[in-house]
Enzyme design. Structure first.
Site, PDB file in Angstrom:
ATOM      1  CG  HIS A  51      -1.741  -1.156   1.466  1.00  0.00           C
ATOM      2  ND1 HIS A  51      -2.818  -1.496   0.668  1.00  0.00           N
ATOM      3  CD2 HIS A  51      -1.684  -2.105   2.450  1.00  0.00           C
ATOM      4  CE1 HIS A  51      -3.377  -2.602   1.139  1.00  0.00           C
ATOM      5  NE2 HIS A  51      -2.726  -2.988   2.199  1.00  0.00           N
TER       6      HIS A  51
HETATM    7  O1  RIB Z   1      -5.339   0.101   4.590  1.00  0.00           O
HETATM    8  C1  RIB Z   1      -3.937   0.052   4.434  1.00  0.00           C
HETATM    9  C2  RIB Z   1      -3.272   1.151   5.197  1.00  0.00           C
HETATM   10  O2  RIB Z   1      -3.560   1.008   6.587  1.00  0.00           O
HETATM   11  C3  RIB Z   1      -1.741   1.114   5.085  1.00  0.00           C
HETATM   12  O3  RIB Z   1      -1.226   2.412   5.198  1.00  0.00           O
HETATM   13  C4  RIB Z   1      -1.343   0.299   6.274  1.00  0.00           C
HETATM   14  O4  RIB Z   1      -0.006   0.587   6.711  1.00  0.00           O
HETATM   15  C5  RIB Z   1      -2.334   0.775   7.293  1.00  0.00           C
HETATM   16  O5  RIB Z   1      -1.843   2.007   7.828  1.00  0.00           O
END
Ligand code: RIB
Ligand code: CA
Length: 313
Positions: A243
């Protein structure tokens, strides 16, 4: 390409860690002014500890790390140990940090740094809940003019939720903060689950990290091997979704991403859909566009960039 001066606001988190490593491995494109930590994946004490462990893994104990808000605006903290483990950085066995945490509160650091910077010169890179960013904007609205762009990981449209049926974690933890940021008028690039779920650490890609045969390469392989299990079990994914590294990769190679400039608003009232990013992808309203919402990437180019850059550390 003009070098970016950035502040990374983060809740490490294995994927945050990889995003930070990518930024620190790319000094020709990115100048990391500082790292601010927020409560999110795990409580603030751990995110502030993990951020320093990652800086030391990169050999960058010179980076200034600040602790910020330990809870969202107006609601209780929701964490994600079920994804990231109880330390938030489960997987590799990294030593406790030797570098100190800065005394200044992260929100004060953000305000002071932006006020001292020329207008439109600093890129904010939030990788977790938007509590620090929103608090800074509430306390010092004048700083908005000094922000070049906010490039954040959060939200979802076609992928809908990963923490509730409707909401992505970063937005869900602090929907009020997200609403403030998305209504700030600052140019925003959004890396939602729609694109990050296409950045999967498949077995060959994980093997390429390990084949770097460096402490960083092995640690990243161990991090992604740990946190892939949540998405594999839930979505049947082929590997861990990276992500947050989509944010720092955008700063280096925006050309490998594609999206639409659309209106994005945040659900802040309904318990059923709290934290949902209501993205007008199909342009069915006349609500003004306020964000570049990224929907796709060239995953092979992304992983080639990431692996090559990690190999530099
Ligand atoms: O939904 C994914 C996000 O939430 C990413 O940034 C992960 O590190 C959590 O913070
Ligand atoms: Ca994160």
């Amino acid at each position: 390409m003009e070098k970016r001066s950035i502040i990374i606001d983060t809740d490490p988190g294995q994927d945050d860690a990889v995003a930070i490593l990518l930024a620190l491995a790319s000094p020709d494109e990115i100048d990391v002014l500082g790292i601010t930590c927020v409560a999110g994946n795990v409580p603030l004490e751990l995110t502030a500890k993990n951020a320093r462990m990652v800086c030391e893994l990169a050999g960058r104990s010179d980076i200034a790390v600040y602790a910020g808000c330990d809870r969202p605006l107006g609601r209780d903290l929701v964490t994600a140990e079920h994804v990231h483990g109880k330390t938030g950085l489960d997987g590799p066995k990294l030593p406790d940090p030797g570098m100190p945490l800065q005394d200044l509160h992260a929100v004060d650091y953000i305000i002071d740094t932006l006020r001292a910077a020329s207008k439109g010169s600093v890129t904010l890179c939030p990788l977790g809940p938007l509590t620090n960013i929103a608090t800074a904007l509430l306390r010092a609205p004048d700083i908005a003019d000094h922000v070049r762009e906010i490039v954040l990981m959060g939200g979802a449209y076609f992928e809908v939720g990963n923490i509730t049926p409707a909401a992505e974690f970063n937005i869900y933890v602090d929907p009020q903060a997200a609403d403030i940021v998305f209504k700030s008028g600052i140019p925003i690039v959004v890396m939602p689950l729609d694109v990050t779920h296409k950045a999967l650490v498949t077995a060959p890609r994980n093997q390429a990290f390990r084949a770097l045969n460096t402490p960083v390469g092995v640690a990243v392989a161990q991090m992604t091997e740990f946190f892939e299990r949540f998405d594999k079990e839930k979505y049947g994914s082929a590997g861990a979704p990276l992500h947050d590294p989509c944010v720092t990769a955008w700063l280096i190679r925006p050309d490998i991403f594609s999206g639409r400039h659309i209106n994005v608003e945040i659900e802040t009232q309904s318990e059923l859909t709290l934290g949902m990013t209501v993205a007008d992808w199909w342009g069915v309203t006349d609500r003004p566009a306020n964000a570049l919402f990224i929907g796709d990437l060239d995953a092979d180019a992304f992983f080639a960039l990431l692996t090559e850059r990690l190999g530099r550390l």
